[in-house]
Design an enzyme around this catalytic site. Sequence first.
Site, short mmCIF file in Angstrom:
data_model
loop_
_atom_site.label_atom_id
_atom_site.label_comp_id
_atom_site.label_asym_id
_atom_site.label_seq_id
_atom_site.Cartn_x
_atom_site.Cartn_y
_atom_site.Cartn_z
N TYR A 132 -20.77 -6.50 0.94
CA TYR A 132 -21.01 -7.13 -0.37
C TYR A 132 -22.43 -7.69 -0.45
O TYR A 132 -22.85 -8.15 -1.51
CB TYR A 132 -19.97 -8.22 -0.63
CG TYR A 132 -18.55 -7.69 -0.58
CD1 TYR A 132 -18.00 -7.07 -1.69
CD2 TYR A 132 -17.79 -7.74 0.59
CE1 TYR A 132 -16.72 -6.55 -1.65
CE2 TYR A 132 -16.51 -7.22 0.64
CZ TYR A 132 -15.98 -6.62 -0.48
OH TYR A 132 -14.72 -6.09 -0.42
N LYS B 205 -12.57 -1.83 10.55
CA LYS B 205 -12.50 -2.89 9.56
C LYS B 205 -11.53 -3.98 10.00
O LYS B 205 -10.43 -3.63 10.40
CB LYS B 205 -12.01 -2.27 8.25
CG LYS B 205 -11.87 -3.23 7.10
CD LYS B 205 -11.18 -2.54 5.96
CE LYS B 205 -10.87 -3.57 4.90
NZ LYS B 205 -9.87 -3.18 3.99
N CYS C 207 0.82 -1.21 0.00
CA CYS C 207 0.00 0.00 0.00
C CYS C 207 0.85 1.27 0.00
O CYS C 207 0.32 2.38 0.09
CB CYS C 207 -0.94 -0.01 1.21
SG CYS C 207 -1.95 -1.50 1.30
N LYS D 283 -7.99 -0.11 11.16
CA LYS D 283 -7.95 -1.20 10.18
C LYS D 283 -6.92 -2.22 10.62
O LYS D 283 -5.74 -1.89 10.79
CB LYS D 283 -7.59 -0.64 8.80
CG LYS D 283 -7.43 -1.72 7.74
CD LYS D 283 -7.30 -1.16 6.34
CE LYS D 283 -7.00 -2.26 5.35
NZ LYS D 283 -6.93 -1.79 3.97
C1 PBG Z 1 -6.75 -1.97 0.15
C2 PBG Z 1 -7.99 -2.57 0.75
C3 PBG Z 1 -8.17 -3.86 1.26
C4 PBG Z 1 -9.51 -3.95 1.61
C5 PBG Z 1 -10.09 -2.72 1.35
N1 PBG Z 1 -9.13 -1.87 0.84
C6 PBG Z 1 -7.24 -5.02 1.35
C7 PBG Z 1 -6.07 -4.94 2.22
O1 PBG Z 1 -5.85 -3.97 2.95
O2 PBG Z 1 -5.29 -5.88 2.14
C8 PBG Z 1 -10.17 -5.19 2.16
C9 PBG Z 1 -11.60 -5.34 1.81
C10 PBG Z 1 -12.15 -6.71 1.96
O3 PBG Z 1 -11.50 -7.68 2.39
O4 PBG Z 1 -13.34 -6.85 1.65
N2 PBG Z 1 -5.84 -1.47 1.07
ZN ZN Z 2 -3.83 -1.06 0.06
#
Ligand code: PBG
Ligand code: ZN
Length: 327
Positions: free
Chosen positions: A315, A250, A132, A197
């Site tokens: 979803y 999240k 990221c 997160k």
């Molecule tokens: C990108 C991102 C992710 C998700 C949302 N934005 C994946 C991650 O951080 O690896 C996860 C969403 C999901 O699992 O539904 N940074």
């Molecule tokens: Zn990312």
Amino acid sequence: MVFDFHRGRRLRRTAVIRDIVRETSLSPADLMMPYFVVETDDQNFKKPISSMPGQFQLSLKQLELQVREAVENGLKSLILFGIPAEKDPVGSQAYAEEGIVQQAVKMIKGIWPDLVVCTDVCLCEFTSHGHCGLIKDGRILNDPTLDLLARTALSHAKAGADIVAPSDMMDGRVAAIRELLDESGFEELPIMSYAVKYASAYYGPFREAAESSPQFGDRKTYQMDPANAREGLREASADVIEGADILMVKPAGPYQDVIRMVRDSFDLPVAAYQVSGEYSMIKAAGINGWIDEKAVVLESLIGLKRAGADLILTYFTEDVLKYMGNK
Ligand code: PBG
Ligand code: ZN
């Protein structure tokens, strides 16, 4: 009888009585649908995501058809994830003016100006290494990444996004994004921060969907340790100070204590992201006939509302809109 015990069953006697005393509810405005849009010349491209039955990677045209049906069923908001044709180490397509997310925003807002279009702001779907942020000597660099995230958010704003949602977990990104947006005349554009997160195994299916798996290592040096709740308050406070407008937690279900804590500690709206793994587990059990999928979906979502979420990214949004319309 002297001892008059509690008679909870009085208020559960009929469906209508239960309706009028219900504490929480779920409505279309509570739900935000994620979509995966792919940069491709094939207008018919609609590829099922094998680990997320019922979800697809979509061309721009297929995205339009999908959104059209959802809007007819009452969709109020969505969040876009992009899969570019080309990736590179600095994720150029994340902030390209004509990148796939930017094109999708323009298309959707052109047709449905009132639909709330939110964009995920991150580099991992656009970088060849799948992290990221920028990489040097196998480490993920924080500060040099901020400028690219801010440029990504600005490009989404220029395309017409209603909300930008940074999901990268670099320190200081909300401030960097806020500053560039304000300088560029977008002081009214809200930031929904993926504030709390976690480095979660529940993202597994998403990484197939978004083709964003890290090519080496993991995300544990930037995403949070699942064992920590208090640290979530520090992350949320930092984002509030930097100018976040909505705070997200999240994943959602396994972190309902954190949702409640963020709800009680701040006065901003709280969003909860019911992530890909949460979706796929319910879906798999439903497909196998092990659970009543519709009932479990609704119970999982009302649980998030009860925990304090004002907004849920899920979803299941399209399915639930159909349930609500009795379709
Ligand atoms: C990108 C991102 C992710 C998700 C949302 N934005 C994946 C991650 O951080 O690896 C996860 C969403 C999901 O699992 O539904 N940074
Ligand atoms: Zn990312």
